[in-house]
Design a protein around this motif. Structure first.
Motif, short mmCIF file in Angstrom:
data_model
loop_
_atom_site.label_atom_id
_atom_site.label_comp_id
_atom_site.label_asym_id
_atom_site.label_seq_id
_atom_site.Cartn_x
_atom_site.Cartn_y
_atom_site.Cartn_z
N ASP A 8 81.00 14.68 24.48
CA ASP A 8 80.94 15.59 25.68
C ASP A 8 82.13 14.92 26.50
O ASP A 8 82.93 15.94 27.28
CB ASP A 8 79.82 15.25 26.56
CG ASP A 8 78.56 16.13 26.30
OD1 ASP A 8 78.99 16.95 25.36
OD2 ASP A 8 77.53 15.82 26.54
N LYS A 9 82.63 13.73 26.65
CA LYS A 9 83.75 13.18 27.32
C LYS A 9 85.21 13.90 26.73
O LYS A 9 85.99 14.22 27.52
CB LYS A 9 84.08 11.70 27.48
CG LYS A 9 82.76 11.17 28.52
CD LYS A 9 83.09 9.62 28.59
CE LYS A 9 82.45 9.18 29.87
NZ LYS A 9 83.11 7.71 29.98
N PHE A 12 85.17 17.60 27.62
CA PHE A 12 85.64 17.71 29.09
C PHE A 12 87.10 17.40 29.21
O PHE A 12 87.58 18.14 30.08
CB PHE A 12 84.76 16.97 29.96
CG PHE A 12 84.91 17.22 31.38
CD1 PHE A 12 84.48 18.44 32.01
CD2 PHE A 12 85.66 16.31 32.31
CE1 PHE A 12 84.82 18.61 33.28
CE2 PHE A 12 85.86 16.64 33.46
CZ PHE A 12 85.31 17.79 34.05
N LEU A 45 85.78 20.17 39.61
CA LEU A 45 85.76 19.32 38.26
C LEU A 45 84.87 18.63 38.13
O LEU A 45 84.09 18.09 37.13
CB LEU A 45 87.29 18.78 37.90
CG LEU A 45 88.15 19.87 37.56
CD1 LEU A 45 89.46 19.45 37.29
CD2 LEU A 45 87.74 20.80 36.25
N THR A 48 81.50 20.27 37.59
CA THR A 48 81.60 20.70 36.14
C THR A 48 81.32 19.63 35.34
O THR A 48 80.37 19.89 34.58
CB THR A 48 83.03 21.41 35.88
OG1 THR A 48 83.20 22.46 36.82
CG2 THR A 48 82.96 22.10 34.38
N TYR A 49 81.82 18.38 35.54
CA TYR A 49 81.63 17.35 34.78
C TYR A 49 80.17 16.79 34.69
O TYR A 49 79.48 16.53 33.68
CB TYR A 49 82.34 16.07 35.15
CG TYR A 49 82.20 14.91 34.21
CD1 TYR A 49 82.83 14.94 32.87
CD2 TYR A 49 81.56 13.68 34.58
CE1 TYR A 49 82.42 13.83 31.88
CE2 TYR A 49 81.31 12.68 33.63
CZ TYR A 49 81.71 12.63 32.51
OH TYR A 49 81.55 11.62 31.71
N TRP A 52 78.34 19.40 32.55
CA TRP A 52 78.64 19.45 31.30
C TRP A 52 77.62 19.65 30.09
O TRP A 52 77.69 20.25 29.20
CB TRP A 52 79.93 18.63 31.07
CG TRP A 52 80.68 18.75 29.88
CD1 TRP A 52 80.50 18.42 28.72
CD2 TRP A 52 81.90 19.70 29.71
NE1 TRP A 52 81.50 18.92 27.63
CE2 TRP A 52 82.14 19.84 28.18
CE3 TRP A 52 82.32 20.55 30.56
CZ2 TRP A 52 83.05 20.49 27.95
CZ3 TRP A 52 83.35 21.45 30.26
CH2 TRP A 52 83.63 21.42 28.82
#
Length: 179
Positions: A8-9, A12, A45, A48-49, A52
């Protein structure tokens, strides 16, 4: 850190690297100040993170971030005492010839756009700069398609009024026949 979290990181970070420039341009067109647009993108952002892991289709991440930019910008403008707009009573004189005339005309048009209420400006930016459909714009703004149509129509009417005899500097007729 679990493999899913690491993935995921990484996804992103890739999204941010690829799309932050476009998100910043859209934010700038909505608020008219570089530093404020940067703050707006950072907040979007961050939202969004946080979302995510819940995004089923990572391809929709930009739409999610754009919606966060739009709704955050509108809420900032609604706050009492928020006065970052730099509207003027009259557009600047555009009498200089050549390149200077183009620069002056661009600044003049920018001031006219900034003089619009934030929802009208956001609707015009999303529809014609971001090239979203009416339905996509409505989704991004969190309103009905009819609201988008009325906001765009009112915004274009105000721009035409501000531009007066110079309304031909923008292709306003083609804007009203878009998707």
């Amino acid at each position: 850190m679990s493999r899913d979290r690491a993935q995921d990181k990484a996804e992103f970070a890739e999204f941010v690297a690829a799309r932050s420039g476009a998100l910043h341009r859209a934010a700038y067109l909505m608020v008219g100040e570089t530093s404020l647009a940067q703050d707006l993108v950072q907040e979007a952002l961050a939202k969004t993170y946080a979302a995510w892991p819940r995004l089923r289709d990572k391809g929709n991440a930009e739409a999610y971030a754009r919606k966060a930019i739009t709704t955050t910008a509108i809420s900032w403008f609604r706050r009492k005492g928020w006065s970052h707009e730099r509207s003027t009573a009259a557009p600047p004189d555009r009498a200089t010839p050549g390149h200077a005339d183009q620069v002056t005309q661009s600044a003049w048009l920018w001031e006219c756009l900034l003089a619009l209420p934030v929802r009208q400006r956001a609707a015009i930016v999303l529809r014609y700069y971001e090239d979203l459909t009416e339905a996509q714009t409505a989704e991004t703004m969190g309103c009905a398609v009819g609201t988008v149509k009325s906001q765009v129509s009112a915004g274009l009417a105000k721009l035409r009024q501000q531009l007066g005899d110079d309304a031909d500097v923008l292709p306003l007729d083609t804007l009203t026949t878009g998707r």
